[in-house]
Design a protein around this motif. Structure first.
Motif, PDB file in Angstrom:
ATOM      1  N   LYS A 178     -21.997  31.818 -55.237  1.00 38.61           N
ATOM      2  CA  LYS A 178     -21.374  30.366 -55.397  1.00 38.61           C
ATOM      3  C   LYS A 178     -21.083  29.724 -54.310  1.00 38.61           C
ATOM      4  O   LYS A 178     -20.938  29.928 -53.192  1.00 38.61           O
ATOM      5  CB  LYS A 178     -19.694  30.743 -56.090  1.00 38.61           C
ATOM      6  CG  LYS A 178     -19.880  31.472 -57.282  1.00 38.61           C
ATOM      7  CD  LYS A 178     -18.660  31.485 -57.875  1.00 38.61           C
ATOM      8  CE  LYS A 178     -18.629  32.352 -59.143  1.00 38.61           C
ATOM      9  NZ  LYS A 178     -17.231  32.344 -59.901  1.00 38.61           N
ATOM     10  N   GLN A 179     -21.127  28.130 -54.440  1.00 41.09           N
ATOM     11  CA  GLN A 179     -20.847  27.212 -53.259  1.00 41.09           C
ATOM     12  C   GLN A 179     -19.454  26.912 -53.208  1.00 41.09           C
ATOM     13  O   GLN A 179     -18.951  26.448 -54.348  1.00 41.09           O
ATOM     14  CB  GLN A 179     -21.884  26.105 -53.519  1.00 41.09           C
ATOM     15  CG  GLN A 179     -21.797  25.005 -52.463  1.00 41.09           C
ATOM     16  CD  GLN A 179     -22.825  23.834 -52.457  1.00 41.09           C
ATOM     17  OE1 GLN A 179     -23.671  23.763 -53.387  1.00 41.09           O
ATOM     18  NE2 GLN A 179     -22.675  23.176 -51.765  1.00 41.09           N
ATOM     19  N   THR A 180     -18.934  26.983 -52.151  1.00 43.15           N
ATOM     20  CA  THR A 180     -17.428  26.918 -52.147  1.00 43.15           C
ATOM     21  C   THR A 180     -17.102  25.271 -51.779  1.00 43.15           C
ATOM     22  O   THR A 180     -16.002  24.818 -52.099  1.00 43.15           O
ATOM     23  CB  THR A 180     -16.677  27.697 -50.981  1.00 43.15           C
ATOM     24  OG1 THR A 180     -17.446  27.296 -49.675  1.00 43.15           O
ATOM     25  CG2 THR A 180     -16.858  29.287 -51.266  1.00 43.15           C
ATOM     26  N   LYS A 181     -17.853  24.696 -51.192  1.00 42.08           N
ATOM     27  CA  LYS A 181     -17.994  23.216 -50.743  1.00 42.08           C
ATOM     28  C   LYS A 181     -19.169  22.407 -50.800  1.00 42.08           C
ATOM     29  O   LYS A 181     -20.082  23.086 -50.501  1.00 42.08           O
ATOM     30  CB  LYS A 181     -16.995  23.091 -49.364  1.00 42.08           C
ATOM     31  CG  LYS A 181     -17.883  23.685 -48.165  1.00 42.08           C
ATOM     32  CD  LYS A 181     -16.864  23.446 -47.165  1.00 42.08           C
ATOM     33  CE  LYS A 181     -17.710  23.871 -45.709  1.00 42.08           C
ATOM     34  NZ  LYS A 181     -16.782  23.825 -44.685  1.00 42.08           N
ATOM     35  N   ARG A 182     -19.119  21.162 -50.798  1.00 39.78           N
ATOM     36  CA  ARG A 182     -20.515  20.584 -50.741  1.00 39.78           C
ATOM     37  C   ARG A 182     -20.743  20.462 -49.445  1.00 39.78           C
ATOM     38  O   ARG A 182     -20.080  20.362 -48.329  1.00 39.78           O
ATOM     39  CB  ARG A 182     -20.039  18.882 -51.208  1.00 39.78           C
ATOM     40  CG  ARG A 182     -19.414  18.892 -52.587  1.00 39.78           C
ATOM     41  CD  ARG A 182     -19.209  17.453 -52.885  1.00 39.78           C
ATOM     42  NE  ARG A 182     -20.473  16.868 -53.225  1.00 39.78           N
ATOM     43  CZ  ARG A 182     -20.999  16.688 -54.645  1.00 39.78           C
ATOM     44  NH1 ARG A 182     -20.404  17.372 -55.525  1.00 39.78           N
ATOM     45  NH2 ARG A 182     -21.960  16.158 -54.476  1.00 39.78           N
ATOM     46  N   SER A 183     -22.170  20.322 -49.264  1.00 45.97           N
ATOM     47  CA  SER A 183     -22.806  20.516 -47.818  1.00 45.97           C
ATOM     48  C   SER A 183     -23.277  19.057 -47.580  1.00 45.97           C
ATOM     49  O   SER A 183     -23.589  18.215 -48.443  1.00 45.97           O
ATOM     50  CB  SER A 183     -24.238  21.264 -47.871  1.00 45.97           C
ATOM     51  OG  SER A 183     -23.729  22.588 -48.233  1.00 45.97           O
ATOM     52  N   ARG A 184     -23.199  18.650 -46.356  1.00 42.17           N
ATOM     53  CA  ARG A 184     -23.521  17.105 -45.779  1.00 42.17           C
ATOM     54  C   ARG A 184     -24.988  17.451 -45.256  1.00 42.17           C
ATOM     55  O   ARG A 184     -25.014  18.138 -44.283  1.00 42.17           O
ATOM     56  CB  ARG A 184     -22.332  16.589 -45.093  1.00 42.17           C
ATOM     57  CG  ARG A 184     -22.830  15.174 -44.756  1.00 42.17           C
ATOM     58  CD  ARG A 184     -21.777  14.330 -43.844  1.00 42.17           C
ATOM     59  NE  ARG A 184     -20.589  14.414 -44.866  1.00 42.17           N
ATOM     60  CZ  ARG A 184     -19.579  13.665 -44.529  1.00 42.17           C
ATOM     61  NH1 ARG A 184     -19.379  13.176 -43.554  1.00 42.17           N
ATOM     62  NH2 ARG A 184     -18.523  13.634 -45.182  1.00 42.17           N
ATOM     63  N   ILE A 185     -26.032  16.684 -45.566  1.00 47.84           N
ATOM     64  CA  ILE A 185     -27.306  16.575 -44.992  1.00 47.84           C
ATOM     65  C   ILE A 185     -27.908  15.141 -44.978  1.00 47.84           C
ATOM     66  O   ILE A 185     -27.444  14.254 -45.594  1.00 47.84           O
ATOM     67  CB  ILE A 185     -28.341  17.267 -45.792  1.00 47.84           C
ATOM     68  CG1 ILE A 185     -28.398  16.714 -47.196  1.00 47.84           C
ATOM     69  CG2 ILE A 185     -28.074  18.949 -46.160  1.00 47.84           C
ATOM     70  CD1 ILE A 185     -29.485  17.217 -48.087  1.00 47.84           C
ATOM     71  N   ARG A 186     -28.816  15.271 -44.151  1.00 45.04           N
ATOM     72  CA  ARG A 186     -29.597  13.873 -43.913  1.00 45.04           C
ATOM     73  C   ARG A 186     -30.815  13.716 -44.882  1.00 45.04           C
ATOM     74  O   ARG A 186     -31.429  14.516 -44.469  1.00 45.04           O
ATOM     75  CB  ARG A 186     -29.664  13.451 -42.513  1.00 45.04           C
ATOM     76  CG  ARG A 186     -28.508  13.327 -41.705  1.00 45.04           C
ATOM     77  CD  ARG A 186     -28.745  13.597 -40.246  1.00 45.04           C
ATOM     78  NE  ARG A 186     -29.030  14.846 -39.799  1.00 45.04           N
ATOM     79  CZ  ARG A 186     -29.304  15.411 -38.766  1.00 45.04           C
ATOM     80  NH1 ARG A 186     -29.597  14.629 -37.511  1.00 45.04           N
ATOM     81  NH2 ARG A 186     -29.469  16.723 -38.437  1.00 45.04           N
ATOM     82  N   CYS A 187     -31.071  12.690 -45.554  1.00 51.32           N
ATOM     83  CA  CYS A 187     -32.236  12.529 -46.363  1.00 51.32           C
ATOM     84  C   CYS A 187     -32.774  11.123 -45.734  1.00 51.32           C
ATOM     85  O   CYS A 187     -32.412  10.416 -45.361  1.00 51.32           O
ATOM     86  CB  CYS A 187     -31.948  12.452 -47.826  1.00 51.32           C
ATOM     87  SG  CYS A 187     -31.232  13.863 -48.572  1.00 51.32           S
ATOM     88  N   ILE A 188     -34.343  11.433 -46.098  1.00 50.63           N
ATOM     89  CA  ILE A 188     -35.253  10.073 -45.597  1.00 50.63           C
ATOM     90  C   ILE A 188     -35.436   9.325 -46.971  1.00 50.63           C
ATOM     91  O   ILE A 188     -35.999   9.936 -47.782  1.00 50.63           O
ATOM     92  CB  ILE A 188     -36.459  10.585 -44.728  1.00 50.63           C
ATOM     93  CG1 ILE A 188     -35.970  11.613 -43.690  1.00 50.63           C
ATOM     94  CG2 ILE A 188     -37.260   9.534 -44.483  1.00 50.63           C
ATOM     95  CD1 ILE A 188     -37.025  12.235 -43.081  1.00 50.63           C
TER      96      ILE A 188
END
Length: 515
Positions: free
Chosen positions: A107-117
């Motif tokens: 399970k994912q406990t929190k949202r992940s922040r990523i960079r998109c192009i």
């Protein structure tokens, strides 16, 4: 049967997506029923303001219109684009790792922040989440994407402001401490130096109130409560701090509330003013004024007593020659008159110090003579005197007679502190290359901490028959020698007097002790 199945499908779609987002608990409940035939042309997912995707085997197999819009593609273009061209190279590995974890059922406990192009090559920040579902009978990942660029820019701006603030106060001469009322967050260089720390980590195990002297903690606690409810800075007030070495630091402190610092909604900035030297100067002025008044009073008393005292002593001695009996009473009177005369002599010495006669002298010889002189009194008091003199101690520039007066005074006090007997240690050693140290230690009753601070003040004494002038004169003599005399004591364990004297000092400073 067909109408029932149609109504069941509509109800299921409504349980999966709610208010522009995914109600994850319902999705998980009905994940085995997700099928494109049900959700695609008219599902809420198509109109969601969140980007929604399905992912399997390293590529996107579904995108809603909002996700394509976020990345600047049409939906068809997006589904044909390699994921490596969509995710920033530094974040691609993180995304693949998260995908593997989701497919394993973690399970994912929190949202992940990523960079998109984006299609135009620009880089934006997004927050993603995902979870495992069944899609066309095979495991897949379903998730959402939110544009986080504006939030990231705001956070970066706040972070830059925090760094700019830290750079601004780092080298200010005023000690500054940033805290939340409990935890220490940041201290500038001046604050670290004030507390005797090299880095903030040395202080961070402590709370802010633990840095405050216990006597002032209730007042500071109330000020913390007050400052957290107002943007107005508090006035400076007197306070005492506790250094890392338990040293007491006299300061003035003012505090003000600061918003948004290092990710915290609200913190407190406390500014200190070190007033230790100012208090010492004020105490020196007060002491000087006391000495001046006490000196004038001592001179007047000594003058008024000396004349009648001479007459009393002379006539008592005459009576002793004229009267055949009761000599024991006359002897007592003469003894008491001698004691009054000694007190008068102390007054005279205090009021008008004798001129110092400086020359190089041998402290070993001086102290040995005093030990011999007081040995008889020590035996009568059942006290043993142990002397330990370092043979390598050099001669020092001093007034030998004046130092004798100091050492006799201190050692007599030590003997009198042990009416039931005991031991006095007299030690002489080097204290660095240019100074010597004399220690006189007894095992008497000791002196309470509150009285230690008063030692050397005019007319302060712990003895019932003392005047307090002996130690005051002793302090004066040691100061004239550019030395330092300190008292260390613990009730019930005894007292140590430590006297540090320089081997030599500039001759032009010698006569300053006579003023």
């Amino acid at each position: 049967m067909g109408q029932y199945q149609h109504r069941r499908n509509i109800a299921m779609r409504k349980t999966i997506f709610v208010n522009k987002g995914l109600a994850r608990k319902h999705v998980l409940k009905y994940r085995s029923a997700i099928d494109p035939a049900i959700i695609f042309p008219e599902s809420i997912i198509e109109e969601s303001q969140l980007g929604v995707y399905f992912f399997r085997n390293g590529r996107l197999i579904y995108s809603n219109p909002r996700l394509a819009e976020l990345l600047g593609y049409t939906r068809e273009e997006l589904l044909q684009t390699d994921l490596k061209h969509l995710i920033h190279p530094d974040d691609y590995g993180t995304v693949m790792k998260l995908a593997r974890e989701r497919l394993k059922g973690e399970k994912q406990t929190k949202r992940s922040r990523i960079r998109c192009i984006r299609k135009d090559g620009s880089v934006y920040r997004y927050e993603i989440s995902g979870f495992k579902v069944e899609y066309k009978g095979k495991p897949a990942i379903m998730g959402t994407v939110i544009d986080a660029s504006s939030q990231a820019q705001s956070e970066e701006l706040l972070h830059e402001n925090d760094l700019r603030y830290q750079r601004l106060i780092k080298y200010l001469p005023e000690p500054i401490c940033v805290h939340d009322g409990t935890n220490l967050i940041y201290l500038n260089n001046a604050a670290l130096k004030l507390f005797g720390a090299a880095q903030v980590e040395q202080l961070q195990p402590k709370t802010y109130l633990e840095l405050i002297h216990p006597d002032y903690r209730p007042v500071i606690s109330e000020r913390i409560r007050k400052v957290l409810n107002s943007d107005e800075p508090l006035d400076f007030i007197g306070c005492r701090l506790m250094g890392l070495d338990e040293r007491i630091i006299d300061v003035e402190v003012s505090s003000v509330r600061i918003h948004h610092f290092l990710g915290r909604q609200m913190v407190i900035q406390s500014v200190f003013r070190d007033i230790t030297e100012r208090k010492r100067a004020e105490e020196a002025i007060i002491k000087s004024e006391k000495l001046s008044v006490a000196g004038q009073m001592a001179a007047g008393i000594a003058h008024e007593i000396r004349n009648p005292l001479t007459s009393l002593k002379g006539f008592t001695q005459l009576l002793k020659t004229k009267i055949s009996g009761s000599h024991e009473y006359l002897d007592i009177m003469l003894g008491e008159l001698d004691r009054i005369n000694e007190i008068v002599e102390e007054f005279m010495t205090f009021a008008k110090p004798k001129e110092h006669q400086f020359a190089y002298g041998d402290l070993t010889h001086i102290l040995s003579g005093i030990v011999t002189l007081l040995e008889t009194q020590a035996i009568l008091n059942n006290v043993q005197i142990h002397a330990d003199f370092d043979p390598d101690v050099p001669q020092i520039y001093c007034d030998a007679n004046q130092l004798k007066q100091v050492f006799i005074n201190i050692m007599k006090n030590a003997l009198e502190a042990m009416p039931q007997g005991g031991e006095v240690r007299v030690e002489l050693s080097r204290s660095g290359p240019a100074a010597v140290l004399v220690r006189i230690v007894d095992h008497g009753a000791g002196i309470p901490a509150e009285q230690l601070e008063q030692i050397g003040h005019p007319f302060f004494t712990t003895k019932s028959s003392g005047t307090g002038l002996g130690l005051m004169i002793s302090f004066r003599i040691i100061e004239a020698h550019k030395g330092k005399m300190q008292f260390f004591s613990e009730p019930g364990k005894g007292t140590e007097v430590s006297i540090t004297l320089p081997v030599s000092f500039a001759k032009r400073t010698v006569n300053q002790g006579n003023s």
